[in-house]
Write a protein that holds these residues in place. Structure first.
Motif, PDB file in Angstrom:
ATOM      1  N   PHE A   1       2.599  -2.207  11.445  1.00 50.44           N
ATOM      2  CA  PHE A   1       3.067  -0.873  11.451  1.00 50.44           C
ATOM      3  C   PHE A   1       4.617  -0.728  11.035  1.00 50.44           C
ATOM      4  O   PHE A   1       5.175   0.134  10.416  1.00 50.44           O
ATOM      5  CB  PHE A   1       2.651  -0.173  12.801  1.00 50.44           C
ATOM      6  CG  PHE A   1       1.160   0.106  12.913  1.00 50.44           C
ATOM      7  CD1 PHE A   1       0.338   1.015  12.248  1.00 50.44           C
ATOM      8  CD2 PHE A   1       0.385  -0.855  13.522  1.00 50.44           C
ATOM      9  CE1 PHE A   1      -0.739   1.310  12.205  1.00 50.44           C
ATOM     10  CE2 PHE A   1      -0.778  -0.948  13.565  1.00 50.44           C
ATOM     11  CZ  PHE A   1      -1.574   0.318  13.043  1.00 50.44           C
ATOM     12  N   ARG A   2       5.400  -1.542  11.998  1.00 46.30           N
ATOM     13  CA  ARG A   2       6.695  -1.643  11.738  1.00 46.30           C
ATOM     14  C   ARG A   2       7.205  -1.850  10.286  1.00 46.30           C
ATOM     15  O   ARG A   2       8.059  -1.028   9.818  1.00 46.30           O
ATOM     16  CB  ARG A   2       7.473  -2.754  12.608  1.00 46.30           C
ATOM     17  CG  ARG A   2       8.956  -2.944  12.568  1.00 46.30           C
ATOM     18  CD  ARG A   2       9.110  -3.955  13.671  1.00 46.30           C
ATOM     19  NE  ARG A   2      10.633  -4.136  13.749  1.00 46.30           N
ATOM     20  CZ  ARG A   2      11.253  -5.043  13.197  1.00 46.30           C
ATOM     21  NH1 ARG A   2      10.888  -5.681  12.210  1.00 46.30           N
ATOM     22  NH2 ARG A   2      12.546  -5.333  13.004  1.00 46.30           N
ATOM     23  N   ALA A   3       6.745  -2.735   9.830  1.00 48.24           N
ATOM     24  CA  ALA A   3       7.021  -3.089   8.277  1.00 48.24           C
ATOM     25  C   ALA A   3       6.551  -2.067   7.448  1.00 48.24           C
ATOM     26  O   ALA A   3       7.537  -1.502   6.465  1.00 48.24           O
ATOM     27  CB  ALA A   3       6.217  -4.261   7.846  1.00 48.24           C
ATOM     28  N   SER A   4       5.557  -1.325   7.640  1.00 50.08           N
ATOM     29  CA  SER A   4       5.118  -0.161   6.686  1.00 50.08           C
ATOM     30  C   SER A   4       6.041   0.957   6.778  1.00 50.08           C
ATOM     31  O   SER A   4       6.179   1.745   5.899  1.00 50.08           O
ATOM     32  CB  SER A   4       3.789   0.313   7.107  1.00 50.08           C
ATOM     33  OG  SER A   4       2.650  -0.871   6.978  1.00 50.08           O
ATOM     34  N   ILE A   5       6.438   1.051   7.943  1.00 51.48           N
ATOM     35  CA  ILE A   5       7.476   2.190   8.201  1.00 51.48           C
ATOM     36  C   ILE A   5       8.927   2.097   7.899  1.00 51.48           C
ATOM     37  O   ILE A   5       9.499   2.674   7.043  1.00 51.48           O
ATOM     38  CB  ILE A   5       7.261   2.726   9.791  1.00 51.48           C
ATOM     39  CG1 ILE A   5       5.914   3.254  10.013  1.00 51.48           C
ATOM     40  CG2 ILE A   5       8.364   3.760  10.134  1.00 51.48           C
ATOM     41  CD1 ILE A   5       5.599   3.508  11.628  1.00 51.48           C
TER      42      ILE A   5
ATOM     43  N   TRP B   1       0.634  -1.124   0.218  1.00 50.55           N
ATOM     44  CA  TRP B   1       0.093  -0.015  -0.093  1.00 50.55           C
ATOM     45  C   TRP B   1       0.704   1.216  -0.029  1.00 50.55           C
ATOM     46  O   TRP B   1       0.461   2.194  -0.930  1.00 50.55           O
ATOM     47  CB  TRP B   1      -0.876  -0.135   1.198  1.00 50.55           C
ATOM     48  CG  TRP B   1      -2.230  -0.207   1.012  1.00 50.55           C
ATOM     49  CD1 TRP B   1      -3.166  -1.438   1.094  1.00 50.55           C
ATOM     50  CD2 TRP B   1      -3.396   0.545   0.533  1.00 50.55           C
ATOM     51  NE1 TRP B   1      -4.378  -1.178   1.006  1.00 50.55           N
ATOM     52  CE2 TRP B   1      -4.406  -0.096   0.282  1.00 50.55           C
ATOM     53  CE3 TRP B   1      -3.067   2.028  -0.155  1.00 50.55           C
ATOM     54  CZ2 TRP B   1      -5.683   0.714  -0.127  1.00 50.55           C
ATOM     55  CZ3 TRP B   1      -4.428   2.628  -0.581  1.00 50.55           C
ATOM     56  CH2 TRP B   1      -5.556   1.919  -0.467  1.00 50.55           C
ATOM     57  N   THR B   2       2.002   1.199   0.935  1.00 52.27           N
ATOM     58  CA  THR B   2       2.564   2.397   0.977  1.00 52.27           C
ATOM     59  C   THR B   2       3.357   2.739  -0.263  1.00 52.27           C
ATOM     60  O   THR B   2       3.533   3.849  -0.797  1.00 52.27           O
ATOM     61  CB  THR B   2       3.477   2.453   2.153  1.00 52.27           C
ATOM     62  OG1 THR B   2       3.000   2.055   3.491  1.00 52.27           O
ATOM     63  CG2 THR B   2       4.394   3.618   2.497  1.00 52.27           C
ATOM     64  N   LYS B   3       4.195   1.733  -0.762  1.00 45.92           N
ATOM     65  CA  LYS B   3       4.973   2.121  -1.786  1.00 45.92           C
ATOM     66  C   LYS B   3       4.133   2.425  -2.981  1.00 45.92           C
ATOM     67  O   LYS B   3       4.407   3.136  -3.715  1.00 45.92           O
ATOM     68  CB  LYS B   3       5.905   0.847  -2.203  1.00 45.92           C
ATOM     69  CG  LYS B   3       7.104   0.464  -1.147  1.00 45.92           C
ATOM     70  CD  LYS B   3       7.733  -0.741  -1.577  1.00 45.92           C
ATOM     71  CE  LYS B   3       9.134  -0.826  -0.574  1.00 45.92           C
ATOM     72  NZ  LYS B   3       9.939   0.388  -1.067  1.00 45.92           N
ATOM     73  N   GLY B   4       2.858   1.661  -3.225  1.00 48.76           N
ATOM     74  CA  GLY B   4       2.021   1.781  -4.283  1.00 48.76           C
ATOM     75  C   GLY B   4       1.617   3.392  -4.457  1.00 48.76           C
ATOM     76  O   GLY B   4       1.364   4.063  -5.376  1.00 48.76           O
ATOM     77  N   LEU B   5       0.994   3.852  -3.162  1.00 49.15           N
ATOM     78  CA  LEU B   5       0.314   5.277  -3.103  1.00 49.15           C
ATOM     79  C   LEU B   5       1.452   6.243  -3.342  1.00 49.15           C
ATOM     80  O   LEU B   5       1.385   7.237  -3.849  1.00 49.15           O
ATOM     81  CB  LEU B   5      -0.068   5.421  -1.684  1.00 49.15           C
ATOM     82  CG  LEU B   5      -1.548   4.689  -1.561  1.00 49.15           C
ATOM     83  CD1 LEU B   5      -1.996   4.821  -0.068  1.00 49.15           C
ATOM     84  CD2 LEU B   5      -2.761   5.270  -2.379  1.00 49.15           C
TER      85      LEU B   5
ATOM     86  N   GLN C   1       3.966  10.730  -4.655  1.00 47.70           N
ATOM     87  CA  GLN C   1       2.610  10.955  -5.150  1.00 47.70           C
ATOM     88  C   GLN C   1       1.378  11.276  -4.432  1.00 47.70           C
ATOM     89  O   GLN C   1       0.766  12.336  -4.559  1.00 47.70           O
ATOM     90  CB  GLN C   1       2.351   9.594  -5.809  1.00 47.70           C
ATOM     91  CG  GLN C   1       0.979   9.557  -6.776  1.00 47.70           C
ATOM     92  CD  GLN C   1       0.918   8.355  -7.563  1.00 47.70           C
ATOM     93  OE1 GLN C   1       0.895   8.375  -8.896  1.00 47.70           O
ATOM     94  NE2 GLN C   1       0.864   7.319  -6.970  1.00 47.70           N
ATOM     95  N   VAL C   2       1.264  10.475  -3.297  1.00 47.06           N
ATOM     96  CA  VAL C   2       0.460  11.150  -2.194  1.00 47.06           C
ATOM     97  C   VAL C   2       1.040  10.481  -0.937  1.00 47.06           C
ATOM     98  O   VAL C   2       1.861   9.337  -1.159  1.00 47.06           O
ATOM     99  CB  VAL C   2      -0.950  10.376  -2.410  1.00 47.06           C
ATOM    100  CG1 VAL C   2      -1.974  11.006  -3.393  1.00 47.06           C
ATOM    101  CG2 VAL C   2      -0.901   8.959  -2.422  1.00 47.06           C
ATOM    102  N   ALA C   3       0.523  10.881   0.165  1.00 50.92           N
ATOM    103  CA  ALA C   3       1.381  10.345   1.273  1.00 50.92           C
ATOM    104  C   ALA C   3       0.124   9.469   2.098  1.00 50.92           C
ATOM    105  O   ALA C   3      -0.876   9.801   2.432  1.00 50.92           O
ATOM    106  CB  ALA C   3       1.777  11.484   2.329  1.00 50.92           C
ATOM    107  N   VAL C   4       0.855   8.257   2.420  1.00 50.83           N
ATOM    108  CA  VAL C   4       0.048   7.144   2.985  1.00 50.83           C
ATOM    109  C   VAL C   4       0.130   7.668   4.553  1.00 50.83           C
ATOM    110  O   VAL C   4       0.876   8.280   5.270  1.00 50.83           O
ATOM    111  CB  VAL C   4       0.701   5.835   2.931  1.00 50.83           C
ATOM    112  CG1 VAL C   4       2.019   5.729   3.818  1.00 50.83           C
ATOM    113  CG2 VAL C   4      -0.313   4.737   3.016  1.00 50.83           C
TER     114      VAL C   4
ATOM    115  N   LEU D   1      10.089  -0.730   6.120  1.00 49.64           N
ATOM    116  CA  LEU D   1      10.357  -1.100   4.706  1.00 49.64           C
ATOM    117  C   LEU D   1       9.585  -0.284   3.668  1.00 49.64           C
ATOM    118  O   LEU D   1      10.008  -0.168   2.460  1.00 49.64           O
ATOM    119  CB  LEU D   1       9.742  -2.609   4.670  1.00 49.64           C
ATOM    120  CG  LEU D   1      10.429  -3.697   5.537  1.00 49.64           C
ATOM    121  CD1 LEU D   1      10.015  -4.990   5.373  1.00 49.64           C
ATOM    122  CD2 LEU D   1      12.014  -3.781   5.652  1.00 49.64           C
ATOM    123  N   GLY D   2       8.393   0.214   4.033  1.00 46.18           N
ATOM    124  CA  GLY D   2       7.655   1.088   2.973  1.00 46.18           C
ATOM    125  C   GLY D   2       7.837   2.436   3.270  1.00 46.18           C
ATOM    126  O   GLY D   2       7.775   3.191   2.135  1.00 46.18           O
TER     127      GLY D   2
END
Length: 801
Positions: free
Chosen positions: A248-252, A189-193, A203-206, A254-255
């Motif tokens: 959350f840890r992975a999203s922050i 999600w994070t990388k795609g957005l 592009q946009v901020a997750v 890694l993403g």
């Protein structure tokens, strides 16, 4: 990767003068140093902050303040327009309307569907579409100061909260009970957005939400006096590290997520938005973005949790201790300066929050010349594209889970009715002709406004927004797929939780005349459903079985002995034990499959497509709720597959219309004595061969788990997912070899004190397809226990249970 790229506009769009960009050349404000693009970004942000009067600063930290007093967030003397914080992006660009030519935001399947695909590429591609469409709508005028449809470039989503209880009302927004899978969804999600074609800008901020342990709404626990605004979740350090934080840890980490939302609830007695532990956790993961509260969560700290005595104190502690930069409410606006005056916080704390939020607006390109920024060129042609529709269908196909199939769905196209050339089908049930209920409710406008009586014109009234007339229903898709020579009838039979006059009799009559019955059952977010079964934001279910009227209809139909296909629409699980092991019933879990959900169902039922997903959560027995409290956040109490839950349908389960076989491509050793090397060193690469033994081309999912057996820790999961892969379009009789790389960071465990460690000991690795194929190998890790990540911060241990 399926990241979609549409063509850019060739002419300068009219939004150039729309007042959404600062530092516009020729407007009289571009002489300020913060407009100088040759300066370091931090210096530009600090220059802007130095020019803002203190009395105005709380306005800029209020998410949607301009909706109360139009334009109050703007800085007209500096040429800085207002900005709207909080464009919801769960499975679509939800704040968007349709374009004048009838293009609407793409409404993808719901969160559990994303997880059920076990397909990182499709997850990221869907997020990329949502990001592009959000930018396009922003450019077209769905931004700020119109007083109705505020829209910014920070996407509030995805919901990364773990699905620890099936009654949770927001299962349709969340994704899975597994922390690793939820983390991979968050990264995608994070990388795609955030990551588009212009690497200079976001592009946009997750904004990952809701940090953390937000999985109680109200409803099931209302009789005990609890809802999401006053509940405190008691969670050990072990479970924070093992279960509640990994997504959350992975999203922050890694993403590189740029935003996090803190939740309404407390954790261990401290409101999350005020909690220094949450601040410490974000710091440990290298978080450099902004934090927003959930709506009025700062106010909840003193009004509902009674943690502090005043709104001024709540404002300052949220800003200082929790580092909550944006208040989605009016508490900062009304009370933050009062808190500064009382000495609860300082202007330096306010300036720090301003830096985080304004820097993000710079990173979005809102203070730079826009003529060479591709994101500013996105417009009408980038919304609702054919490519996005194709991706939507693929996602829906990959998310459907085939739970049982005793020969009802046969293994060749159009063979549903036992190879009868002109089958007759009866589509029954309250979801048999569903449109709105295919789509999880948190969505933007799905269909363009209805054509008015005046040819070529469109009605603009708000009453037209959100209609679902353009969504194809299962009955319509099945009827079309069945073809002109087949016969397809529809009878509702019953409502979601109520009988219909003569409904059972009409349904039985139609079923008796049909070769095959297709029965659409499930639950909904609609208020017409009995509240005990309804799931939605601010409301948890009491029960996880089907509403009795639907179960009764199903029993009548099944008793006829006709080949019957049941598909379920739901966010959280629905108990299905009464449908298992029935010789005439095939069962499909569809979740909320989105705009293309009906087409996906029809193609999958007829065997035209064979791209099934896997269960993203455990399906429990219907009486599970009688023995498990909604308040219990300790998942080690036999909740989820990781801690030995008693399952009717286990996590990861899913069948196919083909038979796949797994084998190790080379014979592994029985025990691998592996020593630690450098951080993240590769322990081994395991190759798995997949063979398609069936008559249909199809997709296969392989999941990799580790099972700790003897590791020297007092607590650990019995089984834990650490990787997965989806193989697509494997032809009959074909084989393919895939590789799983096992690193030292693939197998991390938590200590009772919440440290993440590499633990020496004995493990078993398994590679499974969810349909009975399991490869296993032993793994022994030698060496000393290594702390990979200490538990964040220094927090008094007495607040933990």
């Amino acid at each position: 990767m399926l990241i979609l790229a549409a063509g850019l506009a060739t002419a300068q769009p009219s939004y150039y003068d729309a007042g959404v960009s600062a530092c516009v050349p020729g407007a009289g404000y571009d002489h300020f140093p913060f407009c100088n693009t040759s300066m370091p970004l931090a210096d530009r942000v600090h220059d802007l902050i130095s020019r803002i009067p203190d009395g105005v600063k709380p306005n800029l930290l209020t998410a949607r303040g301009h909706l109360k007093s139009r334009g109050r967030q703007a800085l007209p003397e500096l040429g800085v327009p207002s900005y709207y914080w909080g464009t919801n992006c769960i499975h679509s660009s939800m704040s968007a309307n349709c374009t004048k030519d009838g293009r609407c935001s793409t409404s993808f399947p719901s969160g559990p569907s994303w997880s059920a695909t076990f397909d990182r590429n499709v997850m990221r591609s869907m997020a990329a579409v949502v990001g592009r469409e959000t930018r396009a709508f922003f450019n077209l005028g769905n931004f700020t100061d119109n007083g109705r449809n505020g829209m910014g470039l920070d996407c509030w989503g995805p919901v990364a909260n773990i699905n620890r209880d099936p009654r949770w009302g927001r299962h349709g927004e969340g994704g899975t009970e597994d922390p690793f899978l939820m983390g991979q969804l968050g990264v995608a999600w994070t990388k795609g957005l955030q990551e588009g074609e212009d690497q200079r800008y976001i592009q946009v901020a997750v904004t990952i939400k809701h940090f953390d342990a937000n999985s109680l709404e109200g409803g099931a626990a209302a009789d005990q006096g609890y809802d999401r605004h006053n509940f405190s979740a008691n969670i050990s350090k072990y479970l924070l590290a093992d279960y509640y934080w990994p997504a959350f840890r992975a999203s922050i980490k890694l993403g590189k997520a740029k935003g996090v939302m803190c939740s309404y609830n407390s954790v261990n007695g401290i409101p999350v938005c005020l909690d220094p532990l949450m601040k410490a956790a974000r710091a440990a993961w290298g978080f450099d973005g902004y934090v927003t509260s959930d709506s009025d969560a700062v106010s909840d700290a003193w009004r509902r949790h009674h943690y502090v005595k005043s709104a001024a104190e709540a404002s300052c502690l949220a800003l200082k201790h929790g580092q909550c930069d944006i208040d989605s409410g009016n508490t900062y606006y009304d009370h933050l300066l009062e808190g500064v005056k009382a000495g609860h916080c300082s202007m330096e704390d306010i300036n720090r929050a301003l830096f985080n939020t304004l820097r993000l607006r710079f990173e979005l390109g809102l203070f730079d010349p826009i003529k060479d920024q591709p994101y500013w060129m996105l417009g009408q042609g980038d919304i609702g594209t054919d490519e996005a529709k194709e991706l939507n269908l693929i996602a829906a196909l990959e998310s459907l889970v085939l739970i049982s199939n005793p020969g009802i769905l046969l293994q060749s196209p159009y063979s549903l009715a036992h190879h009868k050339p002109n089958p007759s089908e009866a589509v029954l049930g309250p979801h048999g002709n569903a449109s709105m209920d295919l789509i999880q409710v948190d969505t933007g406008v799905v269909c363009p406004p209805s054509p008015s009586a005046h040819a070529g014109e469109w009605q603009a009234e708000a009453a037209d927004a959100g209609q679902f007339y353009c969504v194809r229903t299962p009955y319509q898709a099945i009827q079309e797929t069945n073809g002109k020579n087949g016969t397809t009838t529809y009878v509702r039979g019953c409502d979601l939780s109520d009988e219909l006059p003569g409904g059972f009799q009409q349904a039985l009559a139609a079923a008796k005349l049909a070769d095959v019955v297709i029965l659409g059952l499930g639950i909904s977010e609609r208020e017409t459903l009995d509240p005990k079964f309804m799931e939605r934001e601010a409301h948890d279910r009491d029960r996880i079985d089907l509403p009795p009227v639907q179960q009764q209809l199903a029993n009548y139909i099944i008793a006829l002995g006709k080949p019957t296909v049941i598909f379920l629409l739901n966010g959280g699980m629905v108990a299905v034990e009464d449908f298992m092991n029935k010789k005439n019933v095939a069962l499909i879990e569809a979740f909320y499959p989105g705009m293309e959900g009906a087409n996906a169902l029809a193609q999958s039922i007829f065997g035209i497509a064979n791209r099934w997903g896997r269960m993203p959560y455990t399906v429990y027995h219907s009486n599970w709720t009688k023995h498990n409290s909604m308040l219990d956040h300790d998942v080690t109490h036999q909740r989820t597959y990781r801690y030995g839950a008693d399952a009717v349908v286990p996590f990861g389960f899913g069948l196919s219309l083909s038979t796949f076989r797994l084998a190790f491509a080379s014979a592994p050793t029985a025990t691998l004595p592996l020593a630690y090397g450098s951080d993240g060193a590769v322990l081994e690469t395991v190759e798995v061969e997949i063979r398609n033994l069936g008559p249909l081309v199809g997709d296969e999912v392989v999941m990799a788990y580790f099972h700790p057996k003897k590791v020297g820790l007092t607590m650990y999961p019995t089984k834990s997912l650490f990787d997965f892969q989806r193989v697509k379009n494997l032809q009959p009789a074909a084989r393919i070899t895939i590789s799983f790389t096992i690193t030292e960071n693939s197998i991390l465990l938590a200590t009772p004190g919440g440290d993440l460690v590499r633990a020496p000991g004995d493990y078993v690795l398994t590679f499974e397809n969810g349909a009975g194929e399991i490869l296993s190998k032993d793994l022994t890790i030698h060496g000393e226990q290594v702390v990979v990540e200490p538990f964040p911060g220094k927090v008094s241990s007495e607040i933990f249970v």
